[in-house]
Design a protein around this motif. Structure first.
Motif, mmCIF file in Angstrom:
data_model
loop_
_atom_site.group_PDB
_atom_site.id
_atom_site.type_symbol
_atom_site.label_atom_id
_atom_site.label_comp_id
_atom_site.label_asym_id
_atom_site.label_seq_id
_atom_site.Cartn_x
_atom_site.Cartn_y
_atom_site.Cartn_z
ATOM 1 N N MET A 1 0.853 -1.195 0.000
ATOM 2 C CA MET A 1 0.000 0.000 0.000
ATOM 3 C C MET A 1 0.882 1.235 0.000
ATOM 4 O O MET A 1 1.707 1.422 0.868
ATOM 5 N N THR A 2 0.735 2.087 -0.990
ATOM 6 C CA THR A 2 1.528 3.304 -1.078
ATOM 7 C C THR A 2 0.624 4.499 -0.844
ATOM 8 O O THR A 2 -0.346 4.699 -1.565
ATOM 9 N N LEU A 3 0.972 5.328 0.147
ATOM 10 C CA LEU A 3 0.116 6.442 0.527
ATOM 11 C C LEU A 3 0.757 7.789 0.250
ATOM 12 O O LEU A 3 0.270 8.805 0.692
ATOM 13 N N THR A 4 1.839 7.815 -0.500
ATOM 14 C CA THR A 4 2.596 9.046 -0.640
ATOM 15 C C THR A 4 1.812 10.161 -1.318
ATOM 16 O O THR A 4 2.098 11.323 -1.110
ATOM 17 N N ALA A 5 0.824 9.848 -2.144
ATOM 18 C CA ALA A 5 0.099 10.892 -2.858
ATOM 19 C C ALA A 5 -1.221 11.243 -2.196
ATOM 20 O O ALA A 5 -1.977 12.037 -2.722
ATOM 21 N N LEU A 6 -1.527 10.634 -1.065
ATOM 22 C CA LEU A 6 -2.811 10.861 -0.434
ATOM 23 C C LEU A 6 -2.810 12.103 0.439
ATOM 24 O O LEU A 6 -1.811 12.471 1.023
ATOM 25 N N ALA A 7 -4.005 12.718 0.550
ATOM 26 C CA ALA A 7 -4.181 13.849 1.453
ATOM 27 C C ALA A 7 -4.150 13.333 2.888
ATOM 28 O O ALA A 7 -4.344 12.145 3.136
ATOM 29 N N PRO A 8 -3.913 14.227 3.879
ATOM 30 C CA PRO A 8 -3.822 13.795 5.266
ATOM 31 C C PRO A 8 -4.997 12.971 5.751
ATOM 32 O O PRO A 8 -4.812 11.960 6.423
ATOM 33 N N ARG A 9 -6.240 13.364 5.458
ATOM 34 C CA ARG A 9 -7.380 12.591 5.935
ATOM 35 C C ARG A 9 -7.376 11.199 5.320
ATOM 36 O O ARG A 9 -7.710 10.214 5.983
ATOM 37 N N ALA A 10 -7.004 11.112 4.038
ATOM 38 C CA ALA A 10 -6.945 9.808 3.388
ATOM 39 C C ALA A 10 -5.856 8.954 4.007
ATOM 40 O O ALA A 10 -6.014 7.748 4.189
ATOM 41 N N VAL B 1 9.304 18.597 5.192
ATOM 42 C CA VAL B 1 8.530 18.060 6.311
ATOM 43 C C VAL B 1 7.387 17.216 5.763
ATOM 44 O O VAL B 1 7.010 17.322 4.593
ATOM 45 N N ASP B 2 6.816 16.377 6.618
ATOM 46 C CA ASP B 2 5.735 15.505 6.185
ATOM 47 C C ASP B 2 4.488 16.308 5.827
ATOM 48 O O ASP B 2 4.296 17.435 6.278
ATOM 49 N N TYR B 3 3.629 15.703 5.035
ATOM 50 C CA TYR B 3 2.430 16.368 4.550
ATOM 51 C C TYR B 3 1.507 16.818 5.684
ATOM 52 O O TYR B 3 0.945 17.911 5.635
ATOM 53 N N ALA C 1 7.213 12.972 -3.359
ATOM 54 C CA ALA C 1 6.505 11.791 -3.847
ATOM 55 C C ALA C 1 6.635 11.689 -5.360
ATOM 56 O O ALA C 1 7.094 12.626 -6.028
ATOM 57 N N ALA C 2 6.222 10.558 -5.900
ATOM 58 C CA ALA C 2 6.320 10.348 -7.347
ATOM 59 C C ALA C 2 5.306 11.203 -8.110
ATOM 60 O O ALA C 2 5.536 11.565 -9.271
ATOM 61 N N GLN C 3 4.161 11.512 -7.454
ATOM 62 C CA GLN C 3 3.135 12.339 -8.078
ATOM 63 C C GLN C 3 2.877 13.597 -7.255
ATOM 64 O O GLN C 3 3.182 13.636 -6.067
ATOM 65 N N ARG C 4 2.285 14.578 -7.897
ATOM 66 C CA ARG C 4 1.906 15.791 -7.185
ATOM 67 C C ARG C 4 0.847 15.465 -6.137
ATOM 68 O O ARG C 4 0.084 14.513 -6.283
ATOM 69 N N HIS C 5 0.808 16.274 -5.095
ATOM 70 C CA HIS C 5 -0.152 16.060 -4.022
ATOM 71 C C HIS C 5 -1.500 16.654 -4.422
ATOM 72 O O HIS C 5 -1.565 17.780 -4.915
ATOM 73 N N PRO C 6 -2.607 15.921 -4.225
ATOM 74 C CA PRO C 6 -3.928 16.438 -4.614
ATOM 75 C C PRO C 6 -4.277 17.775 -3.965
ATOM 76 O O PRO C 6 -5.009 18.575 -4.553
ATOM 77 N N ALA C 7 -3.765 18.020 -2.770
ATOM 78 C CA ALA C 7 -4.082 19.269 -2.079
ATOM 79 C C ALA C 7 -3.350 20.462 -2.668
ATOM 80 O O ALA C 7 -3.778 21.595 -2.508
ATOM 81 N N TRP C 8 -2.237 20.194 -3.361
ATOM 82 C CA TRP C 8 -1.423 21.256 -3.943
ATOM 83 C C TRP C 8 -1.096 20.891 -5.395
ATOM 84 O O TRP C 8 0.058 20.600 -5.739
ATOM 85 N N PRO C 9 -2.092 20.904 -6.269
ATOM 86 C CA PRO C 9 -1.876 20.450 -7.659
ATOM 87 C C PRO C 9 -0.885 21.295 -8.444
ATOM 88 O O PRO C 9 -0.333 20.822 -9.447
ATOM 89 N N ASP C 10 -0.640 22.519 -7.988
ATOM 90 C CA ASP C 10 0.299 23.389 -8.708
ATOM 91 C C ASP C 10 1.738 23.249 -8.203
ATOM 92 O O ASP C 10 2.654 23.861 -8.763
ATOM 93 N N VAL C 11 1.930 22.472 -7.153
ATOM 94 C CA VAL C 11 3.276 22.283 -6.604
ATOM 95 C C VAL C 11 3.944 21.106 -7.302
ATOM 96 O O VAL C 11 3.430 19.985 -7.253
#
Length: 258
Positions: free
Chosen positions: A1-10, A208-210, A229-239
């Motif tokens: 299970m890889t969680l690197t691209a998930l938002a904090p609540r996820a 620092v961690d998400y 992470a390998a993909q952009r974070h959903p919370a910060w799509p422009d980063v």
């Protein structure tokens, strides 16, 4: 299970799913638990480890009917808390929130450890993995990775990054090596101190961690540069990701239970 691209609540939802497996693995002992359970976190309050531990503790408490005490033991890159767990009675009532720092990186970062990560602990299971995000003060002279590199090259030895664990140290050291820049490092006891000094511009940047970064970024207290992470974070799509600038630059930490 890889969680690197998930938002904090996820991340926390997935951590609770993993916690169900951990609970199943620990309830084989007849009568367990018959008294309060202690969960040691080898870092300060406010970071991903602490937030995950408190979410897990609430879940475990409801499932077992016992009080679950979260005990933050920060210091020395996780060594203080990890050694406290090692020295606790081996009766199934003290758990450690293990991390990639305590059980992987520290054996290479320190000449001597007061514990053996492989022999002194029984690994219960994995809670999840997480990426980190590079952050700077809103009025920093650099607001992108290329601008940071350019500034560091024009001001060699004047830029410092903050770290308190391998999760925050490794991305910065890798960045230093891949960019070929002369920057310094400032070690901290906990992540809260890093945030304070970043906002006061005592240090230039940090990874620092998400979970820790989310509130600071959303509140405009700090500005994100890139994620590891390998993909952009959903919370910060422009980063952007760090691999946008340096191929295969992907760094993730993990949280488990011992």
């Amino acid at each position: 299970m890889t969680l690197t691209a998930l938002a904090p609540r996820a991340f926390l939802r997935h951590a609770l799913a993993a916690a169900s497996l951990l609970l199943a693995a620990t309830t084989h002992a007849a009568g367990w638990p018959e008294k309060p359970i202690t969960l040691i976190v080898p870092s300060a309050a406010g970071g991903a480890a602490d937030l995950t531990a408190r979410t897990f503790a609430q879940f475990l408490g409801k499932q077992t009917g016992q009080t679950v005490i979260v005990e933050d033991r920060p210091g020395a890159g996780g060594i203080v808390g990890t050694n406290a767990a090692r020295n606790a009675a081996a009766d199934g009532y003290t758990f450690l929130l293990s991390t990639n720092s305590t059980h992987a990186a520290n054996q290479f970062l320190y000449k001597r450890l007061p514990y053996d990560a492989q022999k002194d602990f029984a690994q219960v299971g994995m809670l999840g993995t997480f990426g980190t995000v590079g952050i700077v003060a809103p009025d920093s002279p650099y607001r992108t990775v290329p601008e940071l590199v350019e500034y560091a090259r024009k001001h060699p030895g004047e830029v410092f990054f903050g770290y308190y664990s391998s999760s925050s140290q490794v991305p910065s050291e890798l960045f230093k090596q891949r960019a070929g820049i002369n920057i310094g490092a400032a070690g901290y006891k906990n992540i809260t101190q890093i945030i304070t000094d970043l906002r006061g511009k005592q240090i230039g940047f940090a990874f620092v961690d998400y979970l820790t970064a989310m509130g600071q970024i959303d509140g405009k207290g700090l500005t994100p540069l890139a994620v590891t992470a390998a993909q952009r974070h959903p919370a910060w799509p422009d980063v952007p990701t760090m691999s946008t600038y340096y191929p295969d630059f992907v760094v993730a930490g993990w949280l488990g239970s011992s």
